[in-house]
Write a protein that holds these residues in place. Structure first.
Motif, PDB file in Angstrom:
ATOM      1  N   ALA A   1      -2.319  11.427  -2.460  1.00  0.00           N
ATOM      2  CA  ALA A   1      -2.213  10.594  -1.262  1.00  0.00           C
ATOM      3  C   ALA A   1      -3.271  10.915  -0.213  1.00  0.00           C
ATOM      4  O   ALA A   1      -3.739   9.996   0.485  1.00  0.00           O
ATOM      5  N   PRO A   2      -3.708  12.188  -0.040  1.00  0.00           N
ATOM      6  CA  PRO A   2      -4.755  12.458   0.966  1.00  0.00           C
ATOM      7  C   PRO A   2      -6.050  11.688   0.722  1.00  0.00           C
ATOM      8  O   PRO A   2      -6.787  11.408   1.677  1.00  0.00           O
ATOM      9  N   ILE A   3      -6.330  11.331  -0.520  1.00  0.00           N
ATOM     10  CA  ILE A   3      -7.547  10.562  -0.807  1.00  0.00           C
ATOM     11  C   ILE A   3      -7.465   9.188  -0.152  1.00  0.00           C
ATOM     12  O   ILE A   3      -8.401   8.736   0.518  1.00  0.00           O
TER      13      ILE A   3
ATOM     14  N   ASP B   1      -5.924  -1.604  -7.433  1.00  0.00           N
ATOM     15  CA  ASP B   1      -5.097  -0.791  -8.328  1.00  0.00           C
ATOM     16  C   ASP B   1      -4.849  -1.524  -9.638  1.00  0.00           C
ATOM     17  O   ASP B   1      -4.585  -2.731  -9.645  1.00  0.00           O
ATOM     18  N   PHE B   2      -4.910  -0.780 -10.720  1.00  0.00           N
ATOM     19  CA  PHE B   2      -4.567  -1.310 -12.043  1.00  0.00           C
ATOM     20  C   PHE B   2      -3.398  -0.481 -12.581  1.00  0.00           C
ATOM     21  O   PHE B   2      -3.496   0.741 -12.697  1.00  0.00           O
ATOM     22  N   GLU B   3      -2.289  -1.153 -12.912  1.00  0.00           N
ATOM     23  CA  GLU B   3      -1.082  -0.464 -13.359  1.00  0.00           C
ATOM     24  C   GLU B   3      -0.574  -1.077 -14.654  1.00  0.00           C
ATOM     25  O   GLU B   3      -0.766  -2.274 -14.906  1.00  0.00           O
TER      26      GLU B   3
ATOM     27  N   VAL C   1       3.083   2.729 -16.817  1.00  0.00           N
ATOM     28  CA  VAL C   1       3.044   4.135 -17.213  1.00  0.00           C
ATOM     29  C   VAL C   1       2.248   4.936 -16.197  1.00  0.00           C
ATOM     30  O   VAL C   1       2.675   5.965 -15.698  1.00  0.00           O
ATOM     31  N   TRP C   2       1.063   4.453 -15.894  1.00  0.00           N
ATOM     32  CA  TRP C   2       0.238   5.124 -14.893  1.00  0.00           C
ATOM     33  C   TRP C   2      -0.681   4.124 -14.224  1.00  0.00           C
ATOM     34  O   TRP C   2      -0.772   2.970 -14.646  1.00  0.00           O
TER      35      TRP C   2
ATOM     36  N   SER D   1      -3.589   7.722 -10.173  1.00  0.00           N
ATOM     37  CA  SER D   1      -3.548   7.644  -8.715  1.00  0.00           C
ATOM     38  C   SER D   1      -2.141   7.454  -8.175  1.00  0.00           C
ATOM     39  O   SER D   1      -1.943   7.508  -6.951  1.00  0.00           O
ATOM     40  N   GLU D   2      -1.159   7.250  -9.038  1.00  0.00           N
ATOM     41  CA  GLU D   2       0.224   7.123  -8.570  1.00  0.00           C
ATOM     42  C   GLU D   2       0.828   8.467  -8.172  1.00  0.00           C
ATOM     43  O   GLU D   2       1.869   8.522  -7.513  1.00  0.00           O
ATOM     44  N   TRP D   3       0.181   9.560  -8.545  1.00  0.00           N
ATOM     45  CA  TRP D   3       0.715  10.875  -8.227  1.00  0.00           C
ATOM     46  C   TRP D   3       0.642  11.116  -6.723  1.00  0.00           C
ATOM     47  O   TRP D   3      -0.403  10.929  -6.094  1.00  0.00           O
TER      48      TRP D   3
END
Length: 221
Positions: A189-191, A202-204, A207-208, A183-185
């Motif tokens: 963002a429109p989502i 969010d879980f980070e 790396v991603w 989801s970092e991509w």
């Protein structure tokens, strides 16, 4: 201003970045090596799913693989949609190996099928969205074959993720959640713009990122 090029400096920095990513990814790699059903998503999201999913739940996922077996072993029923022949074979083999028969596996490769544009929810019109990958129209519209509010959760880890998310929202039950990997991509963002009034977690891991979006409960009264 004179910028001096130092041979090997750029390559060295790139190597450091790759090494750092590999170190941050190592815990997930170890878990996946130890457990063939450990899903390829952020570890925090895996822990959330492990304590939240139960045998009364019905789910839908785009992108088959380890996650299919992980989810199916914890819920009543799962619908899985895959576009890749290779991953379809791997998913079916993994489900058979673990005797998981509560999954409907659908294979929808890219092609010319128009999907179900007439059934797409209002979010498309509100966002002025046009399918960015029309070859995946049937794939992203697969969830529209089910009635509204059919699923307790939807996992998105395949192709055309914006379109999948827009379609999924109407098929989620109130209080259900949408899981979006990578989801970092920026292209996703429109989502977050479309569902800005939903709860988010969010879980980070450096790396991603894997994000959870929670559909608001139905208003009382």
């Amino acid at each position: 201003m004179l910028i001096r090029y130092v041979p090997g400096a750029i390559g060295f920095e790139a190597g450091l970045r790759r090494a750092a990513r590999a170190a941050l990814y190592l815990p997930t790699a170890c878990r996946m090596a130890a457990d063939p059903c450990y899903p390829w998503i952020n570890a925090g999201a895996v822990r959330f799913l492990s304590r939240t999913l139960n045998r009364r739940m019905t789910g839908f996922e785009w992108g088959g693989g380890r996650s299919t077996a992980f989810l199916a072993s914890r819920v009543l029923h799962l619908v899985s949609v895959e576009h890749s022949p290779k991953w379809r074979r791997r998913t079916l083999a993994l489900l058979a190996r673990h005797c998981l028969a509560n999954v409907d596996c659908h294979f929808l490769p890219p092609g010319d099928a128009p999907g179900r544009p007439e059934a797409r929810p209002e979010t498309w019109r509100r966002m002025g969205h046009v399918h960015r990958k029309p070859e995946y129209a049937a794939y992203s519209d697969a969830i529209l074959a089910y009635p509204e509010e059919s699923f307790d959760f939807v996992a998105i880890d395949g192709r055309a993720r914006v379109e999948c998310a827009f379609n999924a929202a109407s098929r989620l039950r109130p209080g259900g959640f949408l899981l979006l990997d990578n989801s970092e991509w920026e292209k996703y963002a429109p989502i977050f713009a479309a569902f800005s009034d939903w709860g988010r977690c969010d879980f980070e891991n450096g790396v991603w990122r894997t994000s959870l979006l929670f559909k608001p409960d139905a208003p009382s009264g």
